[in-house]
Design a protein around this motif. Structure first.
Motif, PDB file in Angstrom:
ATOM      1  N   VAL A  10       0.535  -0.661   0.351  1.00 56.92           N
ATOM      2  CA  VAL A  10      -0.112  -0.202   0.311  1.00 56.92           C
ATOM      3  C   VAL A  10       0.534   0.953   0.089  1.00 56.92           C
ATOM      4  O   VAL A  10       1.513   1.136   1.056  1.00 56.92           O
ATOM      5  CB  VAL A  10      -1.173   0.414   1.128  1.00 56.92           C
ATOM      6  N   THR A  11       0.098   2.439  -0.990  1.00 57.78           N
ATOM      7  CA  THR A  11       1.349   3.747  -1.068  1.00 57.78           C
ATOM      8  C   THR A  11      -0.239   4.900  -1.049  1.00 57.78           C
ATOM      9  O   THR A  11      -0.767   5.056  -1.541  1.00 57.78           O
ATOM     10  CB  THR A  11       2.068   3.788  -1.911  1.00 57.78           C
ATOM     11  N   THR A  12       0.229   5.818   0.330  1.00 56.81           N
ATOM     12  CA  THR A  12       0.183   6.219   0.494  1.00 56.81           C
ATOM     13  C   THR A  12       0.760   7.712  -0.579  1.00 56.81           C
ATOM     14  O   THR A  12       1.820   8.041   0.298  1.00 56.81           O
ATOM     15  CB  THR A  12      -0.654   6.624   2.116  1.00 56.81           C
ATOM     16  N   VAL A  13       0.276   8.986  -0.514  1.00 57.31           N
ATOM     17  CA  VAL A  13       0.562   9.987  -1.462  1.00 57.31           C
ATOM     18  C   VAL A  13      -0.082  12.034  -1.562  1.00 57.31           C
ATOM     19  O   VAL A  13      -1.242  11.140  -0.613  1.00 57.31           O
ATOM     20  CB  VAL A  13       0.796   9.942  -3.165  1.00 57.31           C
ATOM     21  N   ARG A  14       0.375  12.146  -1.297  1.00 48.26           N
ATOM     22  CA  ARG A  14      -0.391  13.863  -1.993  1.00 48.26           C
ATOM     23  C   ARG A  14      -1.326  14.053  -2.043  1.00 48.26           C
ATOM     24  O   ARG A  14      -1.001  13.618  -3.471  1.00 48.26           O
ATOM     25  CB  ARG A  14       0.605  14.778  -1.469  1.00 48.26           C
ATOM     26  N   PHE A  15      -2.816  14.198  -2.337  1.00 47.40           N
ATOM     27  CA  PHE A  15      -3.393  14.505  -3.331  1.00 47.40           C
ATOM     28  C   PHE A  15      -4.432  15.944  -3.040  1.00 47.40           C
ATOM     29  O   PHE A  15      -5.447  15.654  -2.727  1.00 47.40           O
ATOM     30  CB  PHE A  15      -4.707  13.302  -3.299  1.00 47.40           C
ATOM     31  N   ALA A  16      -3.801  17.036  -3.632  1.00 41.09           N
ATOM     32  CA  ALA A  16      -4.016  18.056  -2.921  1.00 41.09           C
ATOM     33  C   ALA A  16      -5.000  18.665  -4.272  1.00 41.09           C
ATOM     34  O   ALA A  16      -5.223  18.153  -5.570  1.00 41.09           O
ATOM     35  CB  ALA A  16      -2.941  19.232  -2.911  1.00 41.09           C
ATOM     36  N   PRO A  17      -5.437  19.925  -3.562  1.00 46.01           N
ATOM     37  CA  PRO A  17      -6.528  20.261  -5.071  1.00 46.01           C
ATOM     38  C   PRO A  17      -5.799  21.222  -5.873  1.00 46.01           C
ATOM     39  O   PRO A  17      -4.720  21.492  -5.551  1.00 46.01           O
ATOM     40  CB  PRO A  17      -7.584  21.445  -3.792  1.00 46.01           C
ATOM     41  N   GLY A  18      -6.470  20.657  -7.445  1.00 45.70           N
ATOM     42  CA  GLY A  18      -5.482  21.074  -8.313  1.00 45.70           C
ATOM     43  C   GLY A  18      -5.001  19.794  -8.690  1.00 45.70           C
ATOM     44  O   GLY A  18      -4.760  19.758 -10.782  1.00 45.70           O
ATOM     45  N   ASP A  19      -4.435  18.431  -8.463  1.00 47.11           N
ATOM     46  CA  ASP A  19      -3.926  17.415  -9.229  1.00 47.11           C
ATOM     47  C   ASP A  19      -5.339  17.021  -9.331  1.00 47.11           C
ATOM     48  O   ASP A  19      -6.509  16.935  -9.099  1.00 47.11           O
ATOM     49  CB  ASP A  19      -3.638  16.364  -7.472  1.00 47.11           C
ATOM     50  N   THR A  20      -5.161  15.910 -10.706  1.00 48.54           N
ATOM     51  CA  THR A  20      -5.589  14.665 -11.178  1.00 48.54           C
ATOM     52  C   THR A  20      -5.180  13.911 -10.819  1.00 48.54           C
ATOM     53  O   THR A  20      -3.988  13.712 -12.041  1.00 48.54           O
ATOM     54  CB  THR A  20      -6.218  15.665 -12.532  1.00 48.54           C
ATOM     55  N   LEU A  21      -5.874  12.520 -10.535  1.00 46.15           N
ATOM     56  CA  LEU A  21      -5.584  11.032 -10.820  1.00 46.15           C
ATOM     57  C   LEU A  21      -6.242  10.195 -12.464  1.00 46.15           C
ATOM     58  O   LEU A  21      -6.595  11.113 -13.072  1.00 46.15           O
ATOM     59  CB  LEU A  21      -5.931  10.067  -9.490  1.00 46.15           C
ATOM     60  N   LEU A  22      -5.016   9.707 -12.821  1.00 48.94           N
ATOM     61  CA  LEU A  22      -5.365   9.158 -13.835  1.00 48.94           C
ATOM     62  C   LEU A  22      -4.961   7.794 -14.061  1.00 48.94           C
ATOM     63  O   LEU A  22      -3.597   6.966 -14.030  1.00 48.94           O
ATOM     64  CB  LEU A  22      -4.684   9.956 -15.003  1.00 48.94           C
ATOM     65  N   LEU A  23      -5.786   7.299 -13.856  1.00 50.10           N
ATOM     66  CA  LEU A  23      -5.712   5.487 -13.584  1.00 50.10           C
ATOM     67  C   LEU A  23      -5.881   5.234 -15.493  1.00 50.10           C
ATOM     68  O   LEU A  23      -6.843   5.794 -16.115  1.00 50.10           O
ATOM     69  CB  LEU A  23      -7.170   4.596 -13.105  1.00 50.10           C
TER      70      LEU A  23
END
Length: 709
Positions: A507-520
């Protein structure tokens, strides 16, 4: 004779654009024949005189070569063939006029043999370059040429008669038939078949109106037509034809021919009097309708003209042959559409119909089936709210492109959601899925079920993203903090083993701040033949980092097209944007009515004005939305849904329909609708645009960036 023989090249004197003087008869009559073997005209043998009269009066190119020297007498039609040799060729020996060709095989020796032996000779296909008018354009003409002996009153051979019948039109029709067979071989759907059939028929038969129709299967008919002069551009050719539904007893000649299996020919009259839908139909005077003669699909092809016309046996045979080729293609298309529809229905049941609508997390997905789109794929995505209020996101891939792969994909997706709703920890979810896949493999008797999945949990309040992967590529995050240049980076996530192999995902936890977009994304996005995986990953990261905004819909389109060249694998993308501020959204259902675009314009203007969007952006948005709505109603033929979403950085507008409008690509954006200004307008006015193919239809969207202030 030279000028009408198949293997004969262009005459030595080049054909010019000057008009041929149609005075061959006058030249023959004015010629002084007294000093030739023929002698004065009043002394000609009656049999020879009769042949000369026939030659001069005939509209068909004809020439007479008289005596040992084969002196030339010819008509206007033949004068056109020999070009600048006329009028000097009158009364001269053929060998002298055509000296550069005479000794070629099949030229002088043929004529001399006919004169000497009294036999006949037929050249079935002869070609000649002609200039028919003042344009100076040289064209290839095809002729059938015959050579016969001419005998005088005493039965002695005294001349050779050459007759050239032009068959250019017939030859072109046969070539066209070959071309349409090749074009039909590449068709997949009835829309494709209709496009080819209409384009071919209106050109080949020089028609004013052509129509193509097939039975609906459960009663009634689907018909589509094309009118001469109708504006059809390249984009229209790619869009589905505008089909018209008619009842089973519709009295149209096409339907009657299809129902009875017999062709219907009207040489003069009003064949469409009872079924005319407009003035184009009312003007048709002559019409031929031929059944498709297919074993499964009933249908027909009709060709109409605005003037009376006698249909020759050759034209009827050509129409029948064309209809038979089109019928075979229609049967293949019907089978494909049946299979494709089953695959689409299966795919629809496996993928989520709606994604969550959240104020701070905006979500979009895109799925492009690989291979030929005729099979359900194994790629899948999902996004759902967890009991904790967090958002669960998943993207996976079950190897295969068949019903079995799709069924396993559905099992894995359903099980994953059930496990996540019980215990949302990514490692626990994937561990449970690993046991499920191992069990499915044992049950199927094949332990080699290749299934990869990545599952993540997004906590918007904590601004955290927790992920675990079972053999799936690491996701990409587009970072875009305020007052910083956007960039893209891959999450440092251990890939792990695929499901079913005793996976123990990290398991990995990373920062996901406003303005970020995740792409799977699935591996179909980055994998290409003859290209390393690292190149695909780098290309994708560069494209996402350079995107104009972090909007998830725009990033899905960017990711799908980032790596050049086509892929045979499925392409699945899921994007989640952590918005800087909550966005505002609204939607309008648009009925399939002529007044719908104006209603959309009024609604959109009022809504954007209420949101205090700059006037310049309102004008551009209204213009583009009106165009997309018009195209959806024209080419999909169904009701549409307009959605708008306003964030701090951009305005996003999408128009979705439930029809089958076909793919629209960025490379072909000059026009989309023959009545509108097309997607070229959207590309010019918007900052980004794209299309999202879905199992229920098509969605076209565009994005307008807001001013920085």
């Amino acid at each position: 004779m030279p000028g009408t023989v198949g293997r004969v090249p262009t005459p030595s004197a080049p054909l010019s654009g000057s008009p041929v003087r149609a005075d061959a008869a006058a030249a023959v009559l004015a010629y002084d024949w007294a000093g030739t073997a023929l002698g004065p005209r009043h002394c000609w043998d009656p049999a020879v005189r009769a042949v000369v009269d026939l030659v001069l009066a005939s509209p068909v190119p004809m020439a007479l070569a008289y005596g040992e020297d084969l002196l030339l007498i010819y008509n206007d039609g033949y004068a056109e063939l020999i070009g600048e040799h006329h009028p000097a060729a009158v009364g001269r020996p053929a060998a002298e006029v055509f000296h550069e060709l005479w000794r070629l095989p099949g030229v002088g020796n043929v004529i001399e043999r006919v004169y000497r032996d009294g036999g006949t000779f037929l050249e079935k296909e002869s070609t000649l370059q002609l200039v028919r008018d003042r344009s100076g354009v040289v064209e290839q003409a095809v002729f059938t040429c015959g050579y016969s002996p001419v005998r005088d009153g005493g039965g002695r051979v005294v001349a050779v008669l050459a007759v050239a019948a032009e068959t250019t039109h017939v030859t072109q029709q046969l070539q066209s038939l070959s071309e349409v067979a090749a074009a039909l071989a590449g068709t997949l759907t009835l829309d494709d078949v209709a496009r080819v059939a209409l384009r071919y028929a209106i050109t080949t038969f020089d028609a004013d109106r052509v129509a193509f129709g097939v039975d609906e299967g459960g009663g009634g008919w689907r018909m589509v037509r094309r009118i001469r002069g109708e504006l059809i551009d390249e984009a229209d050719e790619r869009l589905p034809p505008l089909w018209r539904r008619t009842p089973a007893d519709w009295p149209d000649p096409l339907v009657q021919a299809a129902r009875t299996g017999n062709p219907l020919i009207t040489s003069a009259g009003q064949p469409l009097r009872e079924t005319a839908v407009d003035r184009h139909d009312q003007k048709i005077v002559s019409l031929a309708a031929a059944p498709l003669h297919a074993s499964v699909v009933r249908g027909g092809l009709s060709v109409g003209h605005q003037a009376a016309r006698t249909w020759s046996a050759a034209e009827r045979a050509l129409l029948a042959a064309s209809a038979e080729l089109i019928g075979q293609a229609a049967e293949r298309a019907r089978r494909f559409e049946t299979q494709h529809g089953t695959a689409q229905l299966l795919q629809r049941s496996m993928l989520p119909e709606h994604l969550p609508d959240l104020p701070r997390l905006r979500i979009a997905a895109r799925y492009d089936p690989g291979v030929d789109g005729n099979a359900a794929g194994g790629d899948f995505y999902d996004a759902f709210l967890l009991p904790t209020g967090e958002l669960g996101v998943v993207l996976g891939d079950v190897a295969g492109h068949d019903v079995r792969a799709a069924a396993r994909m559905g099992q894995v997706r359903a099980a994953l959601r059930a496990l996540a709703l019980t215990d949302p920890r990514p490692d626990a979810v994937l561990a449970g899925l690993d046991r499920l896949v191992a069990s499915l493999g044992t049950e199927a008797g094949t332990p080699e079920l290749f299934v990869t999945v990545i599952f993540g949990v997004i906590d918007a309040e904590r601004q955290e993203l927790t992920l675990a992967s079972a053999g799936h590529p690491a996701p990409l995050i587009r970072r875009c903090a305020p007052d910083q240049r956007p960039y893209a980076e891959y999450v440092d996530l251990p890939t792990g083993a695929p499901l079913g192999l005793g996976a123990r995902p990290a398991v990995t936890t990373v920062r996901f701040a406003p303005g970020d977009t995740l792409l799977l994304f699935s591996d179909g996005v980055i994998e290409r033949r003859r290209q390393s995986l690292s190149v695909g990953l780098a290309t994708l990261a560069d494209a996402v980092g350079a995107a104009g905004s972090g909007d998830p819909r725009a990033l899905c389109a960017v990711a799908s097209a980032a790596v050049p060249e086509a892929t045979e694998d499925d392409v699945a993308v899921l994007a989640v944007e952590h918005a800087l501020v909550p966005s505002r959204s609204a939607a309008m259902e648009v009925p399939a009515e002529p007044t719908a675009p104006s209603r959309v314009r009024r609604w959109l203007t009022a809504q954007l004005g209420e949101w205090r969007v700059p006037e310049s952006l309102i004008s551009a948005a209204v213009l583009c939305t009106s165009e997309l709505t018009t195209n959806a109603l024209l080419h999909a033929g169904t009701a549409a849904r307009v959605e708008i979403d306003l964030s701090a950085e951009r305005l996003l507008v999408s128009v979705a329909d439930s029809g089958t409008r076909g793919a629209v690509t960025r490379a072909q954006t000059d026009t989309l609708s023959s009545r509108g200004r097309g997607l070229g307008l959207i590309e010019e006015l918007s900052d980004a645009w794209g299309t999202d193919p879905t199992v229920r239809g098509s969605t076209v969207w565009f994005e307008l960036l807001l001013p920085a202030d």
